[in-house]
Write a protein that holds these residues in place. Sequence first.
Motif, PDB file in Angstrom:
ATOM      1  N   PHE A  24      54.491  25.822 138.658  1.00 52.51           N
ATOM      2  CA  PHE A  24      54.084  24.882 139.520  1.00 52.51           C
ATOM      3  C   PHE A  24      55.479  24.366 140.223  1.00 52.51           C
ATOM      4  O   PHE A  24      55.333  23.696 141.091  1.00 52.51           O
ATOM      5  CB  PHE A  24      53.867  23.703 138.894  1.00 52.51           C
ATOM      6  N   ALA A  25      56.469  25.380 140.380  1.00 47.20           N
ATOM      7  CA  ALA A  25      57.628  25.140 141.089  1.00 47.20           C
ATOM      8  C   ALA A  25      57.706  25.124 142.665  1.00 47.20           C
ATOM      9  O   ALA A  25      57.055  26.194 143.243  1.00 47.20           O
ATOM     10  CB  ALA A  25      58.800  25.998 140.517  1.00 47.20           C
ATOM     11  N   SER A  26      58.281  24.118 143.515  1.00 54.21           N
ATOM     12  CA  SER A  26      57.933  24.449 144.895  1.00 54.21           C
ATOM     13  C   SER A  26      58.729  25.689 145.394  1.00 54.21           C
ATOM     14  O   SER A  26      57.811  26.002 146.285  1.00 54.21           O
ATOM     15  CB  SER A  26      58.599  22.991 145.431  1.00 54.21           C
ATOM     16  N   GLN A  27      59.536  26.074 144.808  1.00 52.29           N
ATOM     17  CA  GLN A  27      60.292  27.266 145.254  1.00 52.29           C
ATOM     18  C   GLN A  27      59.670  28.513 145.001  1.00 52.29           C
ATOM     19  O   GLN A  27      59.843  29.467 145.933  1.00 52.29           O
ATOM     20  CB  GLN A  27      61.703  27.361 144.721  1.00 52.29           C
ATOM     21  N   ALA A  28      58.529  28.369 143.998  1.00 53.74           N
ATOM     22  CA  ALA A  28      57.765  29.552 143.990  1.00 53.74           C
ATOM     23  C   ALA A  28      56.382  29.485 144.433  1.00 53.74           C
ATOM     24  O   ALA A  28      55.393  30.464 144.353  1.00 53.74           O
ATOM     25  CB  ALA A  28      57.717  29.685 142.194  1.00 53.74           C
ATOM     26  N   GLY A  29      56.260  28.564 145.412  1.00 47.21           N
ATOM     27  CA  GLY A  29      54.936  28.164 145.900  1.00 47.21           C
ATOM     28  C   GLY A  29      54.458  29.404 146.550  1.00 47.21           C
ATOM     29  O   GLY A  29      52.917  29.662 146.508  1.00 47.21           O
ATOM     30  N   THR A  30      55.229  30.146 147.377  1.00 46.80           N
ATOM     31  CA  THR A  30      54.778  31.300 148.108  1.00 46.80           C
ATOM     32  C   THR A  30      55.241  32.426 147.651  1.00 46.80           C
ATOM     33  O   THR A  30      55.413  33.652 148.408  1.00 46.80           O
ATOM     34  CB  THR A  30      55.036  31.018 149.507  1.00 46.80           C
ATOM     35  N   LEU A  31      55.612  32.552 146.341  1.00 47.12           N
ATOM     36  CA  LEU A  31      56.200  33.871 145.846  1.00 47.12           C
ATOM     37  C   LEU A  31      55.118  35.027 145.860  1.00 47.12           C
ATOM     38  O   LEU A  31      55.548  36.117 145.962  1.00 47.12           O
ATOM     39  CB  LEU A  31      56.505  33.544 144.368  1.00 47.12           C
ATOM     40  N   VAL A  32      54.017  34.654 145.740  1.00 39.45           N
ATOM     41  CA  VAL A  32      52.845  35.616 146.152  1.00 39.45           C
ATOM     42  C   VAL A  32      51.745  34.986 146.833  1.00 39.45           C
ATOM     43  O   VAL A  32      51.788  33.724 147.097  1.00 39.45           O
ATOM     44  CB  VAL A  32      52.441  36.042 144.606  1.00 39.45           C
ATOM     45  N   GLY A  33      51.079  35.882 147.408  1.00 35.80           N
ATOM     46  CA  GLY A  33      50.149  35.258 148.475  1.00 35.80           C
ATOM     47  C   GLY A  33      50.698  35.345 149.745  1.00 35.80           C
ATOM     48  O   GLY A  33      51.992  35.548 150.043  1.00 35.80           O
ATOM     49  N   TYR A  34      50.135  35.350 151.110  1.00 36.61           N
ATOM     50  CA  TYR A  34      50.636  35.154 152.194  1.00 36.61           C
ATOM     51  C   TYR A  34      50.385  33.898 152.752  1.00 36.61           C
ATOM     52  O   TYR A  34      49.493  33.316 152.942  1.00 36.61           O
ATOM     53  CB  TYR A  34      49.777  36.222 153.205  1.00 36.61           C
ATOM     54  N   THR A  35      51.540  33.560 153.492  1.00 34.01           N
ATOM     55  CA  THR A  35      51.422  32.267 154.394  1.00 34.01           C
ATOM     56  C   THR A  35      51.161  32.657 155.642  1.00 34.01           C
ATOM     57  O   THR A  35      50.897  33.649 156.020  1.00 34.01           O
ATOM     58  CB  THR A  35      52.903  31.691 154.215  1.00 34.01           C
ATOM     59  N   GLN A  36      50.644  31.381 156.301  1.00 30.70           N
ATOM     60  CA  GLN A  36      50.063  31.721 157.913  1.00 30.70           C
ATOM     61  C   GLN A  36      50.990  32.557 158.401  1.00 30.70           C
ATOM     62  O   GLN A  36      50.576  33.105 159.326  1.00 30.70           O
ATOM     63  CB  GLN A  36      49.824  30.380 158.436  1.00 30.70           C
ATOM     64  N   GLU A  37      52.283  31.952 158.566  1.00 29.99           N
ATOM     65  CA  GLU A  37      53.293  32.598 159.235  1.00 29.99           C
ATOM     66  C   GLU A  37      53.372  34.187 158.967  1.00 29.99           C
ATOM     67  O   GLU A  37      53.587  34.909 159.755  1.00 29.99           O
ATOM     68  CB  GLU A  37      54.736  32.144 158.987  1.00 29.99           C
ATOM     69  N   GLU A  38      53.221  34.516 157.613  1.00 26.80           N
ATOM     70  CA  GLU A  38      53.354  35.972 157.255  1.00 26.80           C
ATOM     71  C   GLU A  38      52.030  36.704 157.729  1.00 26.80           C
ATOM     72  O   GLU A  38      52.064  37.864 157.998  1.00 26.80           O
ATOM     73  CB  GLU A  38      53.631  36.148 155.573  1.00 26.80           C
ATOM     74  N   LEU A  39      50.914  36.070 157.503  1.00 29.43           N
ATOM     75  CA  LEU A  39      49.774  36.544 158.222  1.00 29.43           C
ATOM     76  C   LEU A  39      49.870  36.984 159.574  1.00 29.43           C
ATOM     77  O   LEU A  39      49.849  38.297 160.168  1.00 29.43           O
ATOM     78  CB  LEU A  39      48.789  35.534 157.963  1.00 29.43           C
ATOM     79  N   GLU A  40      50.439  36.133 160.529  1.00 24.88           N
ATOM     80  CA  GLU A  40      50.335  36.352 162.133  1.00 24.88           C
ATOM     81  C   GLU A  40      51.610  37.309 162.132  1.00 24.88           C
ATOM     82  O   GLU A  40      51.502  38.404 163.023  1.00 24.88           O
ATOM     83  CB  GLU A  40      50.624  35.103 162.629  1.00 24.88           C
ATOM     84  N   ALA A  41      52.607  37.293 161.655  1.00 26.73           N
ATOM     85  CA  ALA A  41      53.623  38.388 161.860  1.00 26.73           C
ATOM     86  C   ALA A  41      53.362  39.729 161.278  1.00 26.73           C
ATOM     87  O   ALA A  41      54.043  40.676 162.046  1.00 26.73           O
ATOM     88  CB  ALA A  41      55.030  37.804 161.026  1.00 26.73           C
ATOM     89  N   ASN A  42      52.865  39.896 160.150  1.00 24.88           N
ATOM     90  CA  ASN A  42      52.536  41.094 159.577  1.00 24.88           C
ATOM     91  C   ASN A  42      51.218  41.745 160.000  1.00 24.88           C
ATOM     92  O   ASN A  42      51.008  43.409 159.585  1.00 24.88           O
ATOM     93  CB  ASN A  42      52.588  40.987 158.119  1.00 24.88           C
ATOM     94  N   PHE A  43      50.176  41.233 160.274  1.00 23.58           N
ATOM     95  CA  PHE A  43      48.772  41.774 160.625  1.00 23.58           C
ATOM     96  C   PHE A  43      48.570  41.466 161.865  1.00 23.58           C
ATOM     97  O   PHE A  43      47.140  41.170 162.230  1.00 23.58           O
ATOM     98  CB  PHE A  43      48.070  41.080 159.612  1.00 23.58           C
ATOM     99  N   SER A  44      49.408  41.216 162.985  1.00 24.24           N
ATOM    100  CA  SER A  44      48.921  40.981 164.206  1.00 24.24           C
ATOM    101  C   SER A  44      47.946  41.876 164.851  1.00 24.24           C
ATOM    102  O   SER A  44      46.728  41.606 165.474  1.00 24.24           O
ATOM    103  CB  SER A  44      50.193  40.708 165.306  1.00 24.24           C
ATOM    104  N   ASP A  45      48.025  43.114 164.905  1.00 24.96           N
ATOM    105  CA  ASP A  45      47.296  44.120 165.476  1.00 24.96           C
ATOM    106  C   ASP A  45      45.890  44.047 164.680  1.00 24.96           C
ATOM    107  O   ASP A  45      44.803  44.406 165.098  1.00 24.96           O
ATOM    108  CB  ASP A  45      47.886  45.634 165.321  1.00 24.96           C
ATOM    109  N   GLU A  46      46.124  43.980 163.116  1.00 26.62           N
ATOM    110  CA  GLU A  46      44.744  44.008 162.600  1.00 26.62           C
ATOM    111  C   GLU A  46      43.752  42.703 163.113  1.00 26.62           C
ATOM    112  O   GLU A  46      42.662  42.786 162.970  1.00 26.62           O
ATOM    113  CB  GLU A  46      45.042  43.942 161.034  1.00 26.62           C
ATOM    114  N   ILE A  47      44.661  41.787 163.175  1.00 25.04           N
ATOM    115  CA  ILE A  47      43.835  40.405 163.578  1.00 25.04           C
ATOM    116  C   ILE A  47      42.996  40.553 164.977  1.00 25.04           C
ATOM    117  O   ILE A  47      41.944  40.117 165.197  1.00 25.04           O
ATOM    118  CB  ILE A  47      44.822  39.088 163.736  1.00 25.04           C
ATOM    119  N   ASP A  48      43.827  41.171 165.923  1.00 24.33           N
ATOM    120  CA  ASP A  48      43.342  41.475 167.257  1.00 24.33           C
ATOM    121  C   ASP A  48      41.883  42.610 167.100  1.00 24.33           C
ATOM    122  O   ASP A  48      41.148  42.344 167.916  1.00 24.33           O
ATOM    123  CB  ASP A  48      44.389  42.063 168.138  1.00 24.33           C
TER     124      ASP A  48
END
Length: 532
Positions: free
Chosen positions: A216-240
């Motif tokens: 439940f640590a705040s600093q580990a909240g996004t240690l796994v899983g994709y954030t919105q920023e990571e989604l758009e930065a890494n999967f831009s072509d796939e989204i389009d």
Amino acid sequence: MKKLILTDQSNFADIRRQGGLYVDKTKEIYDCISTGKYYFLSRPRRFGKSLLCSTLREMFLGNKDLFEGLWIYSSNWSWDRHPIIHLDMTLAAGNTSTAIIMTSALRIRLQEIAQAYDFQLKPHISLAQELWALITGLAAKFQQRVVVIIDEYDKPVLDLIDNPTERNEVQKVLHDFYAPLKALDENLRFVFLTGVYKFSKTSIFSGLNNLTDLTFASQAGTLVGYTQEELEANFSDEIDTLASKEKITRFAMLKKLREQYNGYHFGVDNSTGKLSPSTYNPFALNHTFAANQMIEQWFASGSPSFLIKKIKTGDFESIDPQGLEIPFNDLQNSCDPDRITATSLLYYAGYATMREFDPHTRLVRLGFPNLEVSQATSKELLGLFSQHGTSTTYKLAIKIADCFRQHRLDDLKDLFNQALAQLTYQIIISQEKYFQTVILLVLQMGKLRANAEIPTNDGSMDIVVEIGNEIFIVELKFNKPAANGLLQIKNKDYAKKFKSQGLKLTAVGLSVAIGKDIAANKCIFDVVSEEL
């Protein structure tokens, strides 16, 4: 060169060498583990725990070349090479295994690790002695402290969750096996364990009292899983590409992905109540982009069998996570497998997530994370209630959803009564909460965005259905007229919460009356509605 989406690959070295797509988590990893030694992280299945373990392995092996282009490559990470004991406990036992079989499997794995380091590991009486000998032996041979990584530490217990006799024997073995991890502190550089649940009686949380729990640590909240920023930065072509296939805009595609797969909150600031950023299920997204279509791969990869067994024992109050509140300490503390509740199961298995945290009352409000989970879970749970399986109920749920979309609310009465007739009489309970849960599950099964117990300044709304720019406020009454529900919505001005948003609002009064002959399903729904 375009990166490959390797959907079922959790080996960091292989992903990097094969040109696979890796969402850079190395800064989060560094921030979480650079100042301590003993760590534990709980996350749902198929959420990136094994890839995290593999990444840590390569970091402590000093394989810096694999990290070129990632944040940690240019950091002050030491890149010292340490002996590694990496155990994947998914291979240690199965649902038909015994403590003897698990012990044998672990002995073989420890021997394999010893052989890889050209170290002679002599047989010992117990597993704990062999782990002790391996740690001290590797530390002495290489004059370097050892790193221990244990992935899915609780898997042997989970496999035997409905077999308490054999499970208790497995827990005894694990309790002794993990014990050296504290006693050999001077020989250890780093210890990292992952799992789905936080089970007591395995020596992890009782013996390792210096363990830093990142769950439940705040600093580990996004240690796994994709954030919105990571989604758009890494999967831009796939989204389009996916947006083009579905003939919608990129903006609409992002909204659709967010509703379908986003919504998990893992970290929380205890003092302010602020939740960590929302994350996507990485397994679901990887499969969606690889297949170039919206699919429900995460749920299909493993249904909540133990949760279903738990509900069948009569734990009805917790089957609907929407609006469910639980003391944070109850969620955070480890528990005996015999006493684990359906509420805890819903959260740790990934079928519910944190929606709000009140730092004053220390109550956590739970809810479904997204549409994939709410729809699939609703279908699974309604299967428990149906006399003839879910196919008939599913068809009725779709018709009920269409009534909301097409504003044919007068037709809801007959459809709800037909849906109720599918339920087995043994579980019909004379409680409003039970019927609220069933109604919510039917709405979600029909692929509507429906949430329960939405708080207001004057109480809470039973159910809120959101369709585009329309809101349906549903108030359920038990053995009282449906018109009373409409009256409550207006008297308490529930619509006030939405009026500033320019949405179309409709109030729906829903009542259920139960006759004396419950065994004959003498339960009758009534529905009235009014635009606000």
